[in-house]
Design a protein around this motif. Structure first.
Motif, PDB file in Angstrom:
ATOM      1  N   TRP A   1       0.718  -1.229  -0.153  1.00 47.07           N
ATOM      2  CA  TRP A   1       0.822   0.136  -0.161  1.00 47.07           C
ATOM      3  C   TRP A   1       1.027   1.067  -0.041  1.00 47.07           C
ATOM      4  N   ASP A   2       2.419   1.079   0.119  1.00 50.78           N
ATOM      5  CA  ASP A   2       2.340   2.376  -0.595  1.00 50.78           C
ATOM      6  C   ASP A   2       2.758   3.729  -2.272  1.00 50.78           C
ATOM      7  N   ASP A   3       1.768   3.823  -1.723  1.00 51.87           N
ATOM      8  CA  ASP A   3       1.604   4.166  -3.331  1.00 51.87           C
ATOM      9  C   ASP A   3       2.358   5.014  -3.123  1.00 51.87           C
ATOM     10  N   MET A   4       2.168   6.135  -1.784  1.00 52.34           N
ATOM     11  CA  MET A   4       3.196   7.751  -1.598  1.00 52.34           C
ATOM     12  C   MET A   4       4.616   7.372  -2.029  1.00 52.34           C
ATOM     13  N   ALA A   5       4.713   6.427  -1.050  1.00 53.37           N
ATOM     14  CA  ALA A   5       6.393   5.841  -1.898  1.00 53.37           C
ATOM     15  C   ALA A   5       7.212   6.342  -3.420  1.00 53.37           C
ATOM     16  N   LYS A   6       5.825   5.962  -4.169  1.00 51.73           N
ATOM     17  CA  LYS A   6       6.560   5.236  -5.231  1.00 51.73           C
ATOM     18  C   LYS A   6       5.979   6.913  -6.385  1.00 51.73           C
ATOM     19  N   SER A   7       5.047   7.296  -4.856  1.00 51.07           N
ATOM     20  CA  SER A   7       4.819   8.750  -6.494  1.00 51.07           C
ATOM     21  C   SER A   7       5.976   9.724  -6.120  1.00 51.07           C
ATOM     22  N   LEU A   8       6.267   9.245  -4.565  1.00 53.06           N
ATOM     23  CA  LEU A   8       7.852  10.621  -4.375  1.00 53.06           C
ATOM     24  C   LEU A   8       9.299  10.177  -5.345  1.00 53.06           C
TER      25      LEU A   8
ATOM     26  N   ARG B   1       9.769  17.383  -0.936  1.00 50.48           N
ATOM     27  CA  ARG B   1       9.556  17.815  -0.175  1.00 50.48           C
ATOM     28  C   ARG B   1      10.371  17.112   1.569  1.00 50.48           C
ATOM     29  N   SER B   2       9.565  15.743   1.040  1.00 52.26           N
ATOM     30  CA  SER B   2       9.916  14.511   1.919  1.00 52.26           C
ATOM     31  C   SER B   2      10.786  13.336   1.510  1.00 52.26           C
ATOM     32  N   ASP B   3      11.373  13.072   2.549  1.00 58.42           N
ATOM     33  CA  ASP B   3      11.929  12.445   2.291  1.00 58.42           C
ATOM     34  C   ASP B   3      12.039  11.237   1.359  1.00 58.42           C
ATOM     35  N   PRO B   4      11.804   9.811   0.688  1.00 62.51           N
ATOM     36  CA  PRO B   4      11.334   8.717  -0.340  1.00 62.51           C
ATOM     37  C   PRO B   4      10.896   7.689   1.693  1.00 62.51           C
ATOM     38  N   GLY B   5       9.673   7.501   0.980  1.00 63.59           N
ATOM     39  CA  GLY B   5       8.728   6.579   1.835  1.00 63.59           C
ATOM     40  C   GLY B   5       9.034   5.436   2.228  1.00 63.59           C
ATOM     41  N   ILE B   6       8.830   4.808   3.062  1.00 67.71           N
ATOM     42  CA  ILE B   6       9.154   3.369   3.853  1.00 67.71           C
ATOM     43  C   ILE B   6       7.941   2.625   4.100  1.00 67.71           C
ATOM     44  N   ALA B   7       8.424   1.240   3.488  1.00 64.83           N
ATOM     45  CA  ALA B   7       6.491   0.136   3.608  1.00 64.83           C
ATOM     46  C   ALA B   7       7.558  -0.787   4.709  1.00 64.83           C
ATOM     47  N   VAL B   8       6.298  -0.786   5.993  1.00 65.92           N
ATOM     48  CA  VAL B   8       6.696  -1.956   6.934  1.00 65.92           C
ATOM     49  C   VAL B   8       5.484  -2.978   6.733  1.00 65.92           C
ATOM     50  N   SER B   9       5.694  -4.517   7.003  1.00 64.43           N
ATOM     51  CA  SER B   9       5.358  -5.631   7.223  1.00 64.43           C
ATOM     52  C   SER B   9       4.136  -5.697   8.500  1.00 64.43           C
ATOM     53  N   ASP B  10       3.334  -6.051   8.590  1.00 65.35           N
ATOM     54  CA  ASP B  10       2.344  -6.882   9.433  1.00 65.35           C
ATOM     55  C   ASP B  10       2.820  -6.766  10.490  1.00 65.35           C
ATOM     56  N   ALA B  11       4.273  -8.271  10.333  1.00 63.16           N
ATOM     57  CA  ALA B  11       4.495  -8.291  11.574  1.00 63.16           C
ATOM     58  C   ALA B  11       5.317  -7.015  12.222  1.00 63.16           C
ATOM     59  N   GLU B  12       6.190  -6.283  11.143  1.00 61.70           N
ATOM     60  CA  GLU B  12       6.544  -5.282  12.168  1.00 61.70           C
ATOM     61  C   GLU B  12       5.873  -4.180  12.366  1.00 61.70           C
ATOM     62  N   VAL B  13       4.511  -4.134  12.081  1.00 59.71           N
ATOM     63  CA  VAL B  13       3.823  -3.627  13.005  1.00 59.71           C
ATOM     64  C   VAL B  13       3.265  -4.142  14.899  1.00 59.71           C
ATOM     65  N   ARG B  14       3.613  -5.414  14.776  1.00 60.79           N
ATOM     66  CA  ARG B  14       3.409  -6.301  15.479  1.00 60.79           C
ATOM     67  C   ARG B  14       4.109  -5.649  16.214  1.00 60.79           C
ATOM     68  N   ALA B  15       5.736  -5.598  15.802  1.00 62.25           N
ATOM     69  CA  ALA B  15       6.596  -6.036  17.049  1.00 62.25           C
ATOM     70  C   ALA B  15       6.329  -4.229  17.722  1.00 62.25           C
TER      71      ALA B  15
END
Length: 321
Positions: free
Chosen positions: A207-214, A250-264
């Protein structure tokens, strides 16, 4: 499908929004936290009255409505946190609110939105229904004002009030702000409020459309058949031209995280800060913990929401992955 904005968001608008927000709620804590040997700070907007930062943009937008607009009411689109922000502000101001929400939104968010007095209109996100089309049609039918979750200059300015608070609490603008990102309302607002800070958007994997857009310099949409994600609060198909105009270059490149990383990250926040954070609200912390972003003592990570189902949260805390 985004309606054309009546104006551009500005830093002066952010400052005005911050003054309005400060008049109704206390600043949320900016707490020190050690991540990978570096002491950084966590901005705990999960402790807002509605459990999320969305109260900021909703309050700024609704308090700027004309008397005629207030009488007609508002329409919003949201998976839950913006819904509660708009519903809360509408209740305080005596404004009717209809919220277009996905049928598969967490029940705790649906219940909380209805409890605040808003009309909830469900749509089939999984079946491909377009929430913006539904919301725009409601506005046309009822003569109401659309309060979009992120593609609205007042909402962007209101979310940016978080940056004004952070700078005041830290005594300076941070070196970087790692921010949970869906459509980019908060990221754009922080870019306006803290022009000296690097803004690092964090999205769910797939769902990292912002990262790809930037990265490409043009707005990109989420691809077909995106993966399921626990981060419902930041599960958006694309950013809007209004937000992208602020963040592009203006923004730094975006980052994507996994569900496992979010749970942590949820477990980390619970054990170290003793707070409850929903999956989407933990994405920025997840990126920091996973070593996906550079950290220094002037880094701030946002904890943007705490509206999670108790059973789901208990299951996250209990597991070890």
């Amino acid at each position: 499908m985004f309606r054309e904005s009546p104006r551009e968001p500005t830093r002066d608008g952010v400052v005005r929004a911050a003054e309005k927000v400060a008049a109704i709620v206390q600043p949320t804590p900016l707490l020190p936290i050690e991540v990978n040997g570096v002491r950084i700070h966590a901005k705990c907007d999960n402790l807002q009255p509605i459990g999320a930062f969305k109260i900021r943009g909703a309050w700024h937008r609704l308090t700027d409505l004309s008397p005629e607009e207030r009488a007609a009411g508002v329409v919003a689109v949201s998976s839950g946190n913006h819904a509660q922000g708009v519903a809360w502000a509408a209740r305080e101001l005596g404004i009717e609110a209809a919220i277009v929400m996905p049928a598969d939104a967490p029940q705790v968010k649906l219940d909380a939105t209805r409890a605040l007095g808003a009309e909830v209109i469900l749509y089939d996100r999984a079946g491909g229904e377009d929430r913006d089309v539904i919301a725009n049609a409601l506005c046309d039918e009822r003569g109401r004002t659309l309060v979009h979750a992120y593609a609205d200059p007042w909402v962007i300015e209101g979310q940016g009030s978080m940056g004004i608070e952070i700078a005041a609490q830290l005594g300076r603008q941070p070196s970087r702000i790692v921010v949970c990102c869906g459509g980019g309302g908060l990221a754009a607002g922080l870019a306006l409020s803290c022009p000296d800070s690097a803004i690092v958007p964090v999205e769910p994997e797939g769902w990292d459309d912002m990262a790809k857009s930037l990265a490409t310099g043009t707005i990109q949409r989420v691809g077909p058949n995106p993966p399921k994600t626990a981060c419902d609060a930041i599960q958006t198909p694309s950013t809007a031209p209004l937000n992208f105009a602020v963040l592009n270059g203006r923004s730094d490149p975006g980052i994507a995280v996994s569900d496992a990383e979010v749970r942590a990250a949820q477990r980390f926040a619970f054990s170290r800060l003793h707070v409850v954070v929903e999956p989407g609200g933990a994405a920025a912390l997840a990126a920091a913990l996973a070593g996906k972003v550079a950290l220094d003592p002037d880094t701030v990570v946002t904890l943007t929401g705490g509206n999670t189902d108790p059973h789901d949260f208990a299951a996250v805390i209990a597991r070890d992955d």
